[in-house]
Write an enzyme that holds these catalytic residues in place. Sequence first.
Site, mmCIF file in Angstrom:
data_model
loop_
_atom_site.group_PDB
_atom_site.id
_atom_site.type_symbol
_atom_site.label_atom_id
_atom_site.label_comp_id
_atom_site.label_asym_id
_atom_site.label_seq_id
_atom_site.Cartn_x
_atom_site.Cartn_y
_atom_site.Cartn_z
ATOM 1 N N ASP A 94 0.819 -1.212 0.000
ATOM 2 C CA ASP A 94 0.000 0.000 0.000
ATOM 3 C C ASP A 94 0.851 1.259 0.000
ATOM 4 O OD1 ASP A 94 0.730 -0.931 2.676
ATOM 5 O OD2 ASP A 94 -0.387 0.798 3.425
ATOM 6 N N GLU A 187 -0.081 -1.209 5.620
ATOM 7 C CA GLU A 187 0.936 -0.829 6.598
ATOM 8 C C GLU A 187 0.731 0.609 7.024
ATOM 9 O OE1 GLU A 187 4.693 0.828 8.142
ATOM 10 O OE2 GLU A 187 3.594 1.460 6.370
#
Length: 424
Positions: A94, A187
């Site tokens: 991400d 994350e």
Amino acid sequence: MQQGSKDALAKLMQHDALVRRFIGLTAYDTMARRGSKFTPSSAGQLRLGAHLSAELCELGLHSKQDEHGVVITKVPATEGCQSAPGLCLLAHLDTAPDASGCDIRPALVEKYLGQGVELENALTLDEHLSPELASHVGDDLIVTDGRTLLGADDKAGVAVLMELLKSCAADPGFTHGPLTVVFTCDEELGLSCQHLEVESLGCTYAVTLDGGDLGSLDVATFNAAGAVIKVQGRAVHTAVAKGRMVNAVGLCQRFLAELPAQENPECSAGHEGFYHVHNLEAAVDQAKIFMILRDFEREGLLVRQGRVQGICAMLNEQLGYAAFEASIVPQYSNMADVLKAKPRIVELCRQAYGDCGVEVAENWVRGGTDGAILSARGLPCPNVFTGALNCHGPWECLSVQTLHKCEEVCRRLVTLAAAEVNHH
Ligand SMILES: [Zn+2]
């Protein structure tokens, strides 16, 4: 001031597999979405993970994307290295929710001259904004067009690990112990380890490739807790409020006034911790104060928690009723304590950096990393640089030379870990 060139980048990509890999990854919009009901929080992460997992399977590797979007690839050791301890390497798919990750248009600044870079939309990237650039004069820099972030955090790490896995599959001369490569999701929302079972990874130690500038090795993080303080006022019509109303908005003010004036993020740096009020919901009858507490020392965090509780108790005493009620939730803990007890992975990292001619800069992160959570669960996990600078915004950039150093260090680390047979 220099400008980025798309043609120069296209040219470099023809002969630089790692850069080609990285740029290919930036084509996927994998922005993490706060408040999303889905896991992972955005479909782009699933799409990218599926693409990578399929490619790895095609290479003959055992790769799986689980229902939470996490891609786990296990590579058995090469002949003679079977008894080496398992090494886990992690990066996240991400990108930060703070800036758009859609339609990223990277460009290349060849041989940075040190005078700053004018991005396509006229934003400027210079040493005033990014002092680290001073040490990258002469480097080739990948930059954005100023509309989006670049996504080097953490697609630089993903790119390095994909090329590493390719070598495992295609290069019989590349010896290594048992490896587990993990691509996590979300994350940036602090959720990447939520669905990760440390035992199932079967590893003795780990590294995340999610760090910053050349040479940085993150070996310590804050101890972290969140606190929510519920504030109970007494709502009475303003016409007859005298002596009766207790305004919870005002109570918040009293609470905030008791916090140490200098111990907040704006006034602290280095090894100092802080109290940080990041949100406030306040009306006359009720209010909530949202804060985070940070300290590198475990004891220090406890002191901060005690202080928050103490302020509540003192004000309750003054008011004569239980107006303030604090609930404190632990978030993550300083990985330094775990790394001290299990130091081998840090020693191997130091050696790998040194062997690649990279000076180690051990760093205390004023935040958390995936490694902090994994370390707390028993898998010691420092964080290695990727070269990504000015992350989470349009000024994000990546030195091509540092990216290659990251790859070199990572491969060296794998080689060193393969020789760890006797230490096991
Ligand atoms: Zn990151």
